[in-house]
Write an enzyme that holds these catalytic residues in place. Structure first.
Site, PDB file in Angstrom:
ATOM      1  N   ILE A  50       9.987  37.838   9.198  1.00 55.12           N
ATOM      2  CA  ILE A  50      11.051  37.288   8.501  1.00 55.12           C
ATOM      3  C   ILE A  50      10.513  35.976   8.090  1.00 55.12           C
ATOM      4  CG2 ILE A  50      12.948  38.519   9.020  1.00 55.12           C
ATOM      5  CD1 ILE A  50      13.307  36.602  11.213  1.00 55.12           C
ATOM      6  N   GLY A  51       9.504  35.233   8.495  1.00 55.07           N
ATOM      7  CA  GLY A  51       9.054  33.982   8.025  1.00 55.07           C
ATOM      8  C   GLY A  51       7.643  33.727   8.391  1.00 55.07           C
ATOM      9  N   GLY A  60       2.876  27.016   9.110  1.00 54.95           N
ATOM     10  CA  GLY A  60       1.696  26.606   9.756  1.00 54.95           C
ATOM     11  C   GLY A  60       1.781  27.051  11.271  1.00 54.95           C
ATOM     12  N   PHE A  61       2.931  26.889  11.816  1.00 51.24           N
ATOM     13  CA  PHE A  61       2.932  27.295  13.288  1.00 51.24           C
ATOM     14  C   PHE A  61       2.720  28.703  13.593  1.00 51.24           C
ATOM     15  CE2 PHE A  61       7.002  28.032  11.077  1.00 51.24           C
ATOM     16  CZ  PHE A  61       7.250  29.330  11.383  1.00 51.24           C
ATOM     17  N   GLY A  62       2.971  29.644  12.923  1.00 52.22           N
ATOM     18  CA  GLY A  62       2.731  31.151  13.106  1.00 52.22           C
ATOM     19  C   GLY A  62       3.515  31.619  12.201  1.00 52.22           C
ATOM     20  N   VAL A 117       7.414  34.254  12.182  1.00 54.67           N
ATOM     21  CA  VAL A 117       8.483  34.644  12.773  1.00 54.67           C
ATOM     22  C   VAL A 117       9.039  36.275  12.579  1.00 54.67           C
ATOM     23  CG1 VAL A 117      11.083  34.237  13.126  1.00 54.67           C
ATOM     24  CG2 VAL A 117       9.453  32.534  12.352  1.00 54.67           C
ATOM     25  N   LYS A 155       9.269  34.086  17.501  1.00 49.64           N
ATOM     26  CA  LYS A 155       8.475  33.000  16.925  1.00 49.64           C
ATOM     27  C   LYS A 155       7.001  33.059  17.624  1.00 49.64           C
ATOM     28  CE  LYS A 155       9.500  29.180  14.309  1.00 49.64           C
ATOM     29  NZ  LYS A 155      10.925  28.275  14.081  1.00 49.64           N
ATOM     30  N   ASP A 168      11.756  17.306  11.575  1.00 49.65           N
ATOM     31  CA  ASP A 168      11.361  17.977  10.293  1.00 49.65           C
ATOM     32  C   ASP A 168      12.334  18.525   9.898  1.00 49.65           C
ATOM     33  OD1 ASP A 168       9.920  19.225   8.489  1.00 49.65           O
ATOM     34  OD2 ASP A 168       8.805  20.714   9.438  1.00 49.65           O
TER      35      ASP A 168
END
Ligand SMILES: *[C@@H]1O[C@H](CO)[C@@H](O)[C@H](O)[C@H]1NC(C)=O
Ligand SMILES: *[C@@H]1O[C@H](CO)[C@@H](O)[C@H](O)[C@H]1NC(C)=O
Ligand SMILES: *[C@@H]1O[C@H](CO)[C@@H](O)[C@H](O)[C@H]1NC(C)=O
Ligand SMILES: *[C@@H]1O[C@H](CO)[C@@H](O)[C@H](O)[C@H]1NC(C)=O
Ligand SMILES: *[C@@H]1O[C@H](CO)[C@@H](O)[C@H](O)[C@H]1NC(C)=O
Ligand SMILES: *[C@@H]1O[C@H](CO)[C@@H](O)[C@H](O)[C@H]1NC(C)=O
Ligand SMILES: *[C@@H]1O[C@H](CO)[C@@H](O)[C@H](O)[C@H]1NC(C)=O
Ligand SMILES: *[C@@H]1O[C@H](CO)[C@@H](O)[C@H](O)[C@H]1NC(C)=O
Ligand SMILES: *[C@@H]1O[C@H](CO)[C@@H](O)[C@H](O)[C@H]1NC(C)=O
Length: 898
Positions: free
Chosen positions: A565-566, A569-571, A573, A586, A685
């Site tokens: 669903i998302g 940069g972090f990875g 979801v 996540k 953020d």
């Protein structure tokens, strides 16, 4: 039993009595021996007049002289008193009647409606206009000639006068004799009338004015006086002067095409939400659409940016042939027609991120401008587009080879550009299997072989000339389009290529087998929960649930693409079900754990997340860390992000009450992180894409402390220094950060200020297309609020509310002022989060009685729908679909109830 029978008989008796009574009421008996009333005799005269023309004989067979005229097709009578019957309405639409209109109709003194559209009547004699009670006169699409308007008398009740598409000459001036507070509709289009609009001065109830294709002159100033006007078509006359911007913005349909109008306007002032749906200003002399935000006192503006963001709800936009300059900054999301051809537009086209324009547009004409760059990807996925003409520009790039999803496309014109690359086989597929019939790709840099299977025949038109690199072996196309023959690769070359491919395939297979075996051995160990994490949880240092990787894999079908669903940069979801509850999982990108401090970072993050507890913060359900993967499991927040709602990618649009609530809850959550968490947590953020919404549109702040490179020990100091590159999201980042690379609590305040501005404007925090002066939302808001131009700042969807309600206006202004304090350049001058939360709490203590844009629209539509004709039996379209204005007089329906 006997009782029942007699009751039954009684009921039947009553029924027939009622029926008899009703039939007497509705159809006064011609056959009964009562004397013929005046109107009945007149109707026989009307019939005789019509039958005086031999061609009408066949047509009027259903008007039998033996029959009661009130029983004739489409003649409505009304019984007055005991024996008097009057004719109220006559409908002669589309009967192919010829000759003059019978003057005897003028003797029907109680006639209210006469409609005779689509016949071949040649004139209207003076006598006709004696019927003083007429409300509706309609003779559209006939052959009526002469100076008919000169014969008009003082009709006191006339509401609708439709004489469009005839051969009427003379001046419009006699219309001034009509009762100006009664007339609602005038259609005289397509005649040869002269005069000016001043004749219509004082027509206070006029809703629809159609005077297109005549020889009228003068300016359009009079339109300002027509307070009820909703629909104006004045195309193809000789009107001059300036475009009447303010009046256009209040109408729903405007056609001023092909006149000599000048002037500038901003798109924002014309496209007031809820009003205009059709706008045609094509082929006038409008040189420039003014930039949306003009520097106060500086008229020498630079390039204009055509921001069709403002044109939400507009169905047809036609601005072709005007010499407009500037670039297109966004597309009108609900337009089906978008014609900007033959102007001087420049620059690259924007991508329509929400793809609503791509989904709605049917006719797209941008030809003959100076547009540059590649065509946006979404252009090739327009489901309804039937016509796409981009010819005569400077577009570059290749057509997509993969997918062109344009099932409705009938005509594609890309000629006279610099498109390059091969012509994709999809084009021939669209022709063979869908609706594409005309393709013009001439004069570009297309190269390579023409796709095979282009269907041939009378229904298909192709133009491929002027592409030097294009070749084909099909004789038909070579001859028709003067293309060269493709040179075939030699046989030896083909064999060599296949051999090469074969041997490398073998090597790959072998390597794969070997590595698969090695991987199997490792995999078991790799999937175990990290020992340090287990220890931290067991010792109570971190209080959260450890969830085995296996369970998370099961919950997401092995992190299947459909559950994603998302992404960031972090990875990524993923959505999943864990013990029957929906969760968001996540999954950090593998790179995170490979950083030197990667593992420490992750544990650090888990510790922060598990330590906070606030209704407006997304809560952590559990976590998992193995040698390869780091995963966080959160509660699932169903309604997406605030950004999606603000930019109308999701939901119905937020009203001001909802926006205020979201601001309050977000402020409270941030205040909690700054002042209640120990050690304090700085989000770093804050942005609308990190604020999630639940089913009640409550805010849930997400992503605090995630993938931040902050070793745990550093939390004791009161600022956080970062060890990697720039953090945060462009447009939201504290400018101070670029000076000393430190993020403080005031950096969150800054970002939150930007979110407040987004809530007010529904505009992106950073948009270079807005020009140097306004590219950041902060700059734009500062500029506009300095000049008291709040109305230019607010989301137009809040505008309707705005005009009505001073309190809302004041409230929005207060929030805007608070936002500006939050984004003050100097951190010291910004309020802290606790103070911000307190102020918003106070500002949001009121519930405003406002509707979101959508509900306002619905009410409007219900009020204003006015059916001029029951559509079924009549061929011609209603004179207009929607009317605004003082609608008290619009309760009646024209036409016939049969
Ligand atoms: C009205 O016309 C219908 C047929 O068109 C006929 O059957 C009927 O008798 C007529 N009624 C009267 C009252 O003339
Ligand atoms: C209408 O009438 C004209 C002449 O009166 C005739 O030529 C024409 O065919 C008619 N059209 C229709 C549709 O009946
Ligand atoms: C019909 O017209 C006559 C003459 O104008 C008028 O006197 C009479 O009141 C009208 N009747 C109705 C019911 O409108
Ligand atoms: C003109 O029309 C208005 C609205 O229908 C009506 O109230 C008024 O009486 C009319 N004027 C005259 C002189 O009849
Ligand atoms: C507009 O047209 C009228 C008559 O055609 C002319 O007198 C007038 O000067 C024109 N005005 C402008 C501003 O061109
Ligand atoms: C405006 O009028 C012109 C005729 O000059 C017509 O071709 C065009 O379709 C009309 N525009 C709209 C939007 O209906
Ligand atoms: C007006 O704007 C132009 C272009 O942005 C700029 O070059 C000029 O200096 C400005 N003039 C004033 C008086 O601000
Ligand atoms: C688009 O606008 C141009 C310029 O006014 C005009 O020539 C053309 O007919 C229009 N096309 C359509 C389909 O409306
Ligand atoms: C061309 O189109 C017409 C109308 O759609 C159709 O009747 C005809 O069969 C087509 N001709 C060919 C050769 O496909």
């Amino acid at each position: 039993m006997a009782e029942n029978v007699s009751l039954h008989v009684l009921v039947r008796l009553l029924q027939s009595l009622v029926l008899m009574f009703l039939s007497q009421l509705v159809v006064p008996g011609y056959g009964q021996k009562t004397a013929l009333s005046g109107d009945m005799r007149t109707m026989l005269k009307v019939r005789d007049d019509l039958l005086g023309i031999p061609e009408n004989k066949v047509i009027l067979q259903d008007w039998s002289s033996q029959d009661n005229p009130c029983n004739w097709t489409r003649v409505d009578c009304e019984e007055i008193g005991i024996s008097s019957v009057v004719v109220r309405r006559i409908d002669l639409n589309h009967r192919n009647l010829t000759g003059p209109v019978p003057p005897s109709i003028g003797l029907l003194l109680n006639l209210t409606d006469i409609t005779a559209d689509g016949n071949q009547f040649s004139s209207i004699p003076q006598g006709f206009f004696q019927a003083k009670q007429l409300r509706l006169i309609s003779f559209r699409n006939n052959l009526i000639s002469g100076k008919v308007l000169d014969k008009l008398t003082t009709f006191q009740s006339l509401r609708v006068l439709q004489l469009g598409q005839n051969l009427i000459s003379g001046r419009v001036d006699p219309l001034a004799r009509l009762n100006r507070s009664a007339v609602e509709v005038i259609d005289l289009s397509g005649n040869s009338l002269q005069g000016s609009l001043t004749t219509f001065s004082g027509f206070s109830r006029l809703v629809s004015l159609r005077l297109g294709r005549n020889q009228l002159t003068g300016d359009l100033g009079t339109l300002e006086e027509l307070t009820s006007i909703n629909d104006v078509s004045l195309e193809e006359n000789n009107f001059n002067g300036t475009i009447p911007t303010s009046i256009i913005s209040r109408m729903s349909s405007v056609n001023l095409s092909r006149n000599s109008l000048r002037g500038t306007f901003t798109l924002r002032e014309i496209f007031v939400p809820g009003f205009i749906t059709t706008l045609d200003l094509s082929e006038n002399r409008i040189q420039q659409v003014a930039p949306e935000f003009q520097s106060p006192g500086n008229q020498s503006t630079t390039e204009s940016a055509l921001d069709f963001f403002w044109a939400r709800g507009v169905r047809k936009i036609t601005l072709g042939g005007n010499g407009l300059s500037g670039s297109i900054v966004s597309f009108p999301e609900s337009a089906s027609t978008f014609n900007l051809s033959h102007n001087m537009l420049s620059g690259n086209l924007p991508e329509d991120t929400r793809a609503t324009f791509y989904a709605n547009v049917e006719t797209l004409l941008l030809n003959n401008n100076s547009l540059t760059g590649p065509v946006p990807k979404g252009f090739w996925n327009m489901e309804k587009a039937a016509t796409m003409d981009l010819s005569g520009n400077q577009f570059t790039g290749a057509l997509p080879g993969g997918a062109i999803i344009m099932p409705s496309l009938q005509a594609l014109n890309l000629s006279r550009n610099t498109f390059s690359g091969p012509i994709p086989a999809e084009i021939s597929n669209l022709m063979r299997n869908f609706n594409l019939r005309t393709v013009d790709l001439s004069f570009n840099n297309f190269s390579g072989p023409l796709p095979r299977d282009f269907p041939q025949g009378e229904n298909y038109t192709y133009l491929f000339t002027g592409n030097p690199g294009l070749c084909t072996d099909d004789d038909f196309f070579r001859k028709e389009n003067s293309l060269t023959r493709c040179s075939k690769p030699s046989r030896a070359a083909v064999i060599a290529r296949w051999a090469g491919a074969g041997s490398s395939l073998g090597v790959v297979l072998l390597l794969t087998t070997v590595s698969l075996c090695l991987w199997r051995l490792k995999v078991v160990k790799d999937n175990e929960m990290d020992e340090d994490l287990v220890r931290a949880v067991n010792s109570g240092l971190i209080s959260t649930r450890l969830i085995p990787l296996k369970e998370l894999e099961k919950a997401t079908s092995n992190f299947a693409e459909e559950t994603k669903i998302g992404e960031g940069g972090f990875g990524s979801v993923y959505r999943g079900f864990l013990e029957g509850k929906k969760v968001a999982i996540k999954k950090s990108s593998d790179a995170v754990l490979h950083l030197v401090q990667g593992k420490q970072m992750f544990m650090n993050e888990v510790q922060i997340l598990s330590g906070v507890n606030h209704p407006s913060l997304v809560s952590l359900v559990g976590c998992c860390m193995t040698k390869k993967h780091a995963l966080l499991v959160f509660e699932y927040v169903p309604q997406g992000t605030l950004a999606e709602h603000l930019y109308y990618r999701r939901g119905e649009g937020l009203d001001w009450n909802q926006r205020l609530k979201i601001a309050r809850q977000t402020a409270n959550a941030l205040s909690y992180l700054h002042f209640m968490a120990d050690p304090p947590i700085y989000h770093r953020d804050v942005k609308s894409a990190n604020i999630l919404l639940d089913d009640e549109l409550n805010a849930k702040v997400a992503d605090f402390g995630i993938s931040k490179v902050v070793p745990y020990q550093q939390f004791s100091t009161d600022h956080i220094s970062t060890t990697t590159g720039v953090e945060g999201t462009p447009g939201y980042v504290d400018p101070e950060y670029y000076v000393n690379f430190r993020l403080t609590d005031k950096s969150d305040v800054y970002s939150f200020g930007v979110v407040l501005l987004e809530l007010i404007t529904s505009r992106a925090p950073l948009d270079f297309r807005r020009g140097e002066r306004d590219n950041t939302l902060v700059k734009m808001a500062t500029n506009l609020l300095r000049t008291n131009a709040l109305h230019l700042l607010v989301d137009p969807m809040l505008m309707i509310v705005f005009d009505d309600n001073e309190d809302v206006k004041k409230n929005i202004l207060s929030v805007a002022e608070l936002a500006l304090r939050c984004v003050h350049r100097l951190p010291l001058n910004r309020p802290d989060m606790q103070q911000v939360a307190r102020e918003i709490e106070a500002l949001s203590s009121v519930q405003f009685h406002v509707g979101a844009y959508k509900s306002t629209m619905e009410e409007e539509d219900m009020d204003f729908i006015w059916t001029a004709y029951p559509a079924a039996s009549r061929g011609s379209p209603s004179p207009y679909e929607r009317a605004t204005g003082s609608s008290g007089s619009m309760e009646f329906r024209f036409g016939f109830g049969r």
